[in-house]
Design an enzyme around this catalytic site. Structure first.
Site, PDB file in Angstrom:
ATOM      1  N   HIS A 251      35.091  52.088  34.941  1.00 50.38           N
ATOM      2  CA  HIS A 251      35.924  51.596  36.034  1.00 50.38           C
ATOM      3  C   HIS A 251      36.843  50.471  35.560  1.00 50.38           C
ATOM      4  O   HIS A 251      38.047  50.459  35.830  1.00 50.38           O
ATOM      5  CB  HIS A 251      34.992  51.113  37.152  1.00 50.38           C
ATOM      6  CG  HIS A 251      35.704  50.734  38.416  1.00 50.38           C
ATOM      7  ND1 HIS A 251      35.040  50.142  39.466  1.00 50.38           N
ATOM      8  CD2 HIS A 251      36.993  50.854  38.814  1.00 50.38           C
ATOM      9  CE1 HIS A 251      35.897  49.918  40.446  1.00 50.38           C
ATOM     10  NE2 HIS A 251      37.079  50.333  40.076  1.00 50.38           N
ATOM     11  N   GLU A 254      39.504  51.807  33.308  1.00 50.63           N
ATOM     12  CA  GLU A 254      40.575  52.472  34.064  1.00 50.63           C
ATOM     13  C   GLU A 254      41.596  51.445  34.556  1.00 50.63           C
ATOM     14  O   GLU A 254      42.800  51.692  34.574  1.00 50.63           O
ATOM     15  CB  GLU A 254      39.961  53.243  35.229  1.00 50.63           C
ATOM     16  CG  GLU A 254      40.958  53.859  36.186  1.00 50.63           C
ATOM     17  CD  GLU A 254      40.825  53.267  37.557  1.00 50.63           C
ATOM     18  OE1 GLU A 254      41.805  52.639  38.015  1.00 50.63           O
ATOM     19  OE2 GLU A 254      39.758  53.415  38.171  1.00 50.63           O
ATOM     20  N   GLU A 327      40.691  41.832  35.344  1.00 53.43           N
ATOM     21  CA  GLU A 327      40.276  43.047  36.034  1.00 53.43           C
ATOM     22  C   GLU A 327      38.759  43.219  36.066  1.00 53.43           C
ATOM     23  O   GLU A 327      38.228  43.814  37.000  1.00 53.43           O
ATOM     24  CB  GLU A 327      40.909  44.269  35.363  1.00 53.43           C
ATOM     25  CG  GLU A 327      42.427  44.262  35.333  1.00 53.43           C
ATOM     26  CD  GLU A 327      43.017  44.281  36.731  1.00 53.43           C
ATOM     27  OE1 GLU A 327      42.481  45.001  37.600  1.00 53.43           O
ATOM     28  OE2 GLU A 327      44.013  43.568  36.955  1.00 53.43           O
ATOM     29  N   GLU A 362      35.413  43.807  44.023  1.00 56.47           N
ATOM     30  CA  GLU A 362      35.419  45.091  44.710  1.00 56.47           C
ATOM     31  C   GLU A 362      34.004  45.624  44.883  1.00 56.47           C
ATOM     32  O   GLU A 362      33.583  46.018  45.978  1.00 56.47           O
ATOM     33  CB  GLU A 362      36.258  46.089  43.924  1.00 56.47           C
ATOM     34  CG  GLU A 362      36.193  47.504  44.448  1.00 56.47           C
ATOM     35  CD  GLU A 362      36.826  48.505  43.510  1.00 56.47           C
ATOM     36  OE1 GLU A 362      36.666  49.706  43.753  1.00 56.47           O
ATOM     37  OE2 GLU A 362      37.460  48.090  42.527  1.00 56.47           O
TER      38      GLU A 362
END
Length: 1178
Positions: A251, A254, A327, A362
């Protein structure tokens, strides 16, 4: 961004399956049920998938969750859900499924085909937004350039009839279709082209496509090309990415691959490309065992540009450490901007060290979502060999930068890749570009491991764990439990199709045996998130479960399931019910979607990555024929139940609500943070040195983020405004009066299908009745009539139509946004020969539903309870959309109407009614529903029909009979005065979230006003050039931006999953002045216009053509005028509207601000605080 990816629907398909939020109980993606167009439960398979774009505009997540939610029971590309941008340039997301359209209330800002939250819901009542913005514009004319002048002459002079023009168009398209799919023009198996060898090819006439399977000679990369006469071309490159642990490395990778590459060494080239492309879809996704990067566009140069960016991003990313910390995860001061501003004298609360990171935050949010937690923990136990690809926050902080780079080197390699192309662009051109990129690599050993689920052959297993509690729902009805079986290999397409059919026969619809035995009986309120047949892996998994279960009833669920299965094995399935589903397949093959290619990609991709031959999915006619052969032998489906389900080799999985779950998560994080900080202190030598190092790293990242608006972007390719045609072909429409109603006719090639819409406009509708229209539209798809049960009606709908629906509709007037109309909208689709039956079913459902039956109160209560289940998590999944709707409701009449049926007011009503005691007969509610029934089809009706020219006469006769069967007198209500809007400028809704969702809305001007074009451009400029950087990159919110909705006369700002609402609100308030002071460049303006036209020129299905005029009164002349105004917007106009409609409006106190989240000290007396309490009133 987390996507609870719906890889397929676990029920046999409904051709016109619609996410019909007007008419049926729409289930949030974290749950398992959609309702089809007649309100039946359609169960969705969730495969946790994570996307890239939604961190910027998270409603792309919604599209990707729905995209091609087809199972083995669907033809490839059969079921298609899409967020289609609105005609106004993409400021509303449209959910489009099989040609049906429903606005989802997920507003888009920054990118036309995306929006700002991952999933729209309205307490799963499906009342988010009701066709509130115009449909996309007509698709370009299918005529070749050489015919344009003749076509125009014929059209305007009347020289050719509609039928003649249609015949000419069809002949032209037919020739093009044959050319694109003609096998003779492609290499023969074994032949080579640009470094690829063709392995095999296949023409599939029933799907009008030709499939070619190739392999790259040097690296072994697979390439699947689907040639089809479709200008909406698709590209995807994907990699097998089995996660080695729960750190979420696939993830996070990505995300970071798209932060810069060798050829495009700038910050976030992916996001910088958004305003430089005419694509109608761009994103990237992480599934459980693979990651893929798709886009779709109709422009050939755009296709080349994006393919170059995608290939370089995946194969040659920079993978900078700052990208990993941004990120993935890091430890840093909570408010680094304050550190800079204070110059070393920051407050202790600003210097507080916390975990940060886009993916970390997230997944932190996801793990507090009860439905997601149930799903992912179920996956942990049913697939113990597959780790969490999205990442568990407790493990994400163990991932290192070096591990990320190694994972990329091992997995993002052509030898581990699968490339997909689709459409009418030449294969040779694709192979030339792709081959050049792949040729620089040497072949390595690919990741070919395909993990299997748990072995249950030794007998039953039971798992129980705990999850969060929903404070707005009865705590004793929050248990979730399921029973699951591991079945055979899904590569057996006939058996897998048959098992999907069994799943539908058992669970689809209110008359299905499992629904009646489990939900109608009161054991639970809805299906559990994992319910249905999952064919996405190598082995199928069949699960049956419930949510909303009382603790004492948990042990009863499995026994009842086994009892029902044995009964159905012995009783068997009626042939008529099977025929109903096969009829839906027939309709699915006939209906032409606008995004077939993207649907096809999602349909094929999961199985392709687990080794299932993608060509098997194309053998659709063969599959049906083989199924019929097995069925004819007798006892076939019953035998499959006996083979796989009549045993106790099961996994029983239960999640109980825990009132301390959230506190325990917070405590675990605090302990883990202390441990990580201790490690830094030990390495640094002292606590002060450690803090200094962490703050220095954060400020370095902040400085790098600040470069985003000043760096040279000349390396990025782009399409240009000059490539956008100034003139748009109009849709040929005809208007007449059929019986006593105004009718819009659109004669077009529909492959023997007729599409119907009607709107009954209502005047002076009382608020108390309007708010119950969503429950009314749910109820008529649930209760049945005096002479037919709902099960009988469902069967007839499947056998004779592609679905019918009823829903609420409202719209601002295009010449005066302060005015609005409202009413009920009716729609349906059927084969031409079944149109009279479709009309009769619509009339019967609306007029004859029996609200006086002894079961009515209990059935309505079950609808309410299913809608209320998990409401807090559902609001959070699209909290910014609720905030926007609440803010806008204080500005315009249309916005007020929409909030009543699809906003927090509707959530409050539904949860309130659902909380009433079981002994309550709901007499007051039922009385109002019966009142709505009296006027639903009586009065000011207007209709629209799209069909082939040859069926116009029969359809006119059927429509006339339908209209003549309806009440002719409209129901009138007392006149009401002008609307009184809230005077509260700032409103806060306390809800139990760790982050915030906010919106600031301002009134502007009507659709036809010339200022709307520069306002649209301003929204794009602010989002791409300012707000994304300030709110997300620097402020830490997951999404944020600006939006404009010309039809509704609204301009606004939003933020999503925002940890710093005070700072965000300041940024929103100052954004207008920033735009006034900004020295905009020609490139800035060019990018903004391109971004707008992604939505304006997005492709759409034939049955959506002409809907802007029918639904909203937007004529072709209005659209053409606005098109020219958008193309001609100047920098001075942008500054002028920023001054007038943002800066000046804020100075005058014209704004409305709404935030949702945990009430803290910053919510002072200047805020109006509205509690989401419930009291049971209607």
């Amino acid at each position: 961004m987390l996507l609870t990816y719906l890889s397929h629907i676990r029920q046999v398909p409904i051709a016109a399956l619609t996410v019909d939020m007007q008419s049926s109980t729409f289930r949030h993606m974290t749950c398992s049920t959609f309702r089809n167009t007649w309100g039946q439960a359609i169960l969705l398979q969730r495969v946790h998938t994570y996307d890239h774009l939604s961190k910027y505009n998270p409603a792309e997540a919604y599209l990707s969750r729905l995209e091609a939610t087809s199972s083995t029971c669907f033809p490839p590309g059969f079921l298609s859900f899409h967020l289609i941008p609105s005609e106004e340039g993409g400021q509303e997301g449209w959910v489009w499924a099989e040609g049906r359209q429903t606005a989802v209330g997920v507003s888009v800002a920054g990118r036309p085909s995306s929006a700002s939250a991952p999933v729209p819901t309205a307490a799963k009542t499906g009342r988010l937004k009701y066709l509130v913005s115009s449909p996309p514009p007509p698709s370009p004319s299918p005529f070749p350039v050489a015919l344009h002048s003749t076509k125009d002459f014929c059209q305007h002079s009347g020289f050719l009839s509609t039928a003649a023009r249609t015949m000419l168009r069809n002949a032209t398209k037919g020739a093009a279709r044959r050319a694109v799919t003609e096998l003779s023009q492609y290499p023969k198996p074994g032949e080579k082209l640009h470094g690829f060898t063709l392995l095999r090819s296949k023409h599939v006439p029933e799907l009008e496509l030709t499939a070619l399977h190739l392999q790259h000679d040097k690296t072994g990369a697979e390439h699947l090309h689907i040639a089809r006469d479709d200008s909406n071309n698709v590209f995807s490159i994907g990699f097998k990415t089995n996660p080695p642990d729960d750190t979420g490395v696939p993830h996070i990778l990505e995300h970071t691959t798209l932060c810069g590459s060798q050829k495009y060494p700038i910050r976030d080239p992916f996001f910088k490309m958004l305003p430089r492309t005419l694509s109608n879809f761009m994103n990237a996704f992480t599934a459980s065992d693979h990651t893929f990067y798709p886009f779709a566009t109709t422009n050939a140069q755009d296709f080349k540009n994006l393919m170059s960016v995608y290939l370089d991003a995946t194969l040659h990313p920079l993978l900078k450490e700052t990208d990993f910390t941004q990120e993935g995860w890091r430890i840093g001061p909570e408010n680094p901007q304050a550190l800079v501003a204070a110059e070393g004298n920051a407050k202790p609360e600003d210097r507080k060290l916390v975990f940060k990171g886009v993916v970390y935050n997230e997944m932190k949010g996801q793990m507090s979502d009860a439905a997601y937690l149930f799903w992912i923990r179920f996956q942990d136990h049913i697939f113990p060999d597959i780790n969490n690809s999205g990442g568990d926050p407790q493990k994400i902080t163990d991932l290192t930068y070096q591990q990320l780079k190694k994972f990329h080197a091992d997995h993002y390699h052509p030898s581990n890749a699968k490339v997909f192309t689709y459409g009418d662009m030449p294969l040779a051109d694709h192979l030339k570009e792709i081959g050049a990129q792949l040729d620089v690599f040497e072949k390595i050993r690919a990741d070919v491991a395909n993990h299997s689920p748990i072995d249950l052959s030794s007998g039953p297993r039971e798992v129980k764990l705990y999850g969060p509690i929903d404070p707005l729902v009865d705590a004793n009805k929050q248990f979730k439990t399921s029973v699951s079986w591991v079945l055979g290999e899904t590569s057996n397409v006939v058996e897998s199709f048959s098992l999907a059919l069994i799943s539908a026969l058992l669970m689809d619809g209110y008359g299905s045996p499992l629904y009646k035995g489990l939900i109608e009986s009161g054991l639970g309120t809805d299906w559990s998130p994992n319910t249905g047949y999952d064919s996405s892996g190598k082995l199928g998994i069949f699960s049956i479960g419930l949510s909303g279960v009382q603790e004492d009833d948990v042990p009863k669920v499995k026994a009842k399931v086994q009892e029902i299965l044995r009964s159905m094995r012995d009783k068997g399935f009626e042939r008529s019910k099977i025929d109903g589903y096969l009829h839906q397949l027939e309709l699915g093959l006939k209906h032409k979607t606008a995004n077939f290619g993207m649907s096809l990609l999602h349909r094929l991709k999961p199985k392709w990555f687990v080794g299932v031959d993608p060509f098997d999915s194309f053998a659709w006619n063969d599959t049906i024929a083989a199924f019929e052969t097995e069925l004819a032998k007798g006892g076939y489906l019953e035998g499959l139940i006996d083979k796989y389900l009549i045993n106790d080799n099961t996994l029983s999985f239960t999640m109980a609500p825990s009132p301390t779950f959230s506190q325990e998560l917070a405590q675990e994080e605090e302990t883990r943070l202390s441990s990580k900080i201790s490690e830094v202190v030990k390495a640094a030598g002292s606590e002060e040195e450690a803090r200094a190092a962490l703050e220095a790293r954060e400020l370095k990242l902040l400085a790098e983020q600040s470069k985003t608006n000043t760096e040279d972007l000349s390396c990025l390719p782009s399409v240009h405004v000059k490539d956008i045609p100034r003139q748009k072909d109009s849709v040929i429409l005809r208007h007449d009066n059929t019986a006593r109603v105004k009718t819009q006719w659109h004669e077009a090639p529909t492959n023997g299908l007729t599409y119907f819409r009607a709107i009954n406009q209502l005047e002076n509708l009382p608020d108390e009745l309007r708010s119950l229209i969503p429950l009314f539209t749910d109820s008529i798809m649930r209760l049945g009539t005096k002479d037919m049960t709902m099960e009988q009606l469902e069967d007839l709908i499947k056998l004779k139509t592609g679905g019918v629906s009823v829903g609420y509709h409202s719209a601002s007037h295009p010449t005066d946004f302060t005015r609005a109309t409202e009413g009920l909208m009716f729609s349906g689709m059927a084969l031409d020969r079944h149109v009279p039956t479709m009309f009769d079913l619509l009339r019967k459902l609306v007029v004859e539903t029996d609200f006086d039956s002894p079961q009515a109160a209990q059935q309505i209560r079950q609808l309410l309870q299913a809608s209320a289940d998990g409401v807090v998590n559902d609001i959070a999944s699209s909290g910014h959309a609720y905030a926007r709707r609440a803010a806008e409701s204080g500005l315009t009449w249309d916005s007020f109407l929409k909030e009543q049926v699809s906003g927090l007011s509707q959530v409050k009503l539904v949860t309130s009614l659902a909380s009433r005691p079981e002994s309550d007969p709901l007499e007051d509610v039922i009385a109002k529903l019966k009142q709505i029934q009296q006027f639903a089809l009586a009065g000011n009706l207007r209709t629209a029909i799209t069909c082939d020219s040859g069926s116009v006469s029969d359809n006119a006769k059927a429509l006339s009979n339908f209209v003549n069967s309806l009440p002719s007198e409209a129901v009138t209500f007392p006149s009401r005065g002008p609307p009184q809007f809230t005077r509260d400028i700032k409103t806060f809704y306390p809800l139990p979230y760790q982050v915030y969702y906010g919106a600031l809305a301002l009134p502007t001007a009507s659709y036809t006003a010339s200022v709307n074009a520069p306002l649209q451009i301003l929204s794009q400029l602010l989002t791409h050039k300012h707000l994304h950087h300030e709110i997300r990159e620097k402020g830490g919110a997951y999404g944020g931006g600006s939006y404009a909705r010309p039809l509704d006369g609204i301009f606004g700002f939003y933020s999503y999953r925002d940890p710093n609402p005070v700072n965000t609100l300041k940024i929103m308030r100052n954004a207008g002045q920033w735009a006034v002071d900004k020295e905009w460049t020609d490139r800035d303006l060019e990018d903004a216009k391109i971004s707008v036209f992604q939505g304006v020129d997005a492709p759409k299905a034939v049955n959506e053509e002409g809907m802007a005029q029918f639904l909203y009164g937007i004529t072709d002349e209005m659209k053409q005028k606005r098109r020219e105004e958008l193309l001609d917007v100047t920098k001075d106009q942008v500054r002028e509207v920023a001054q007038e409609y943002v800066v000046k409006a804020l100075n005058n106190g014209s704004e409305r601000v709404v935030f949702l989240g945990e009430k803290r000290d910053w919510v002072d007396k200047s805020w109006a605080v509205k509690e989401m309490d419930i009291n049971g009133s209607a």
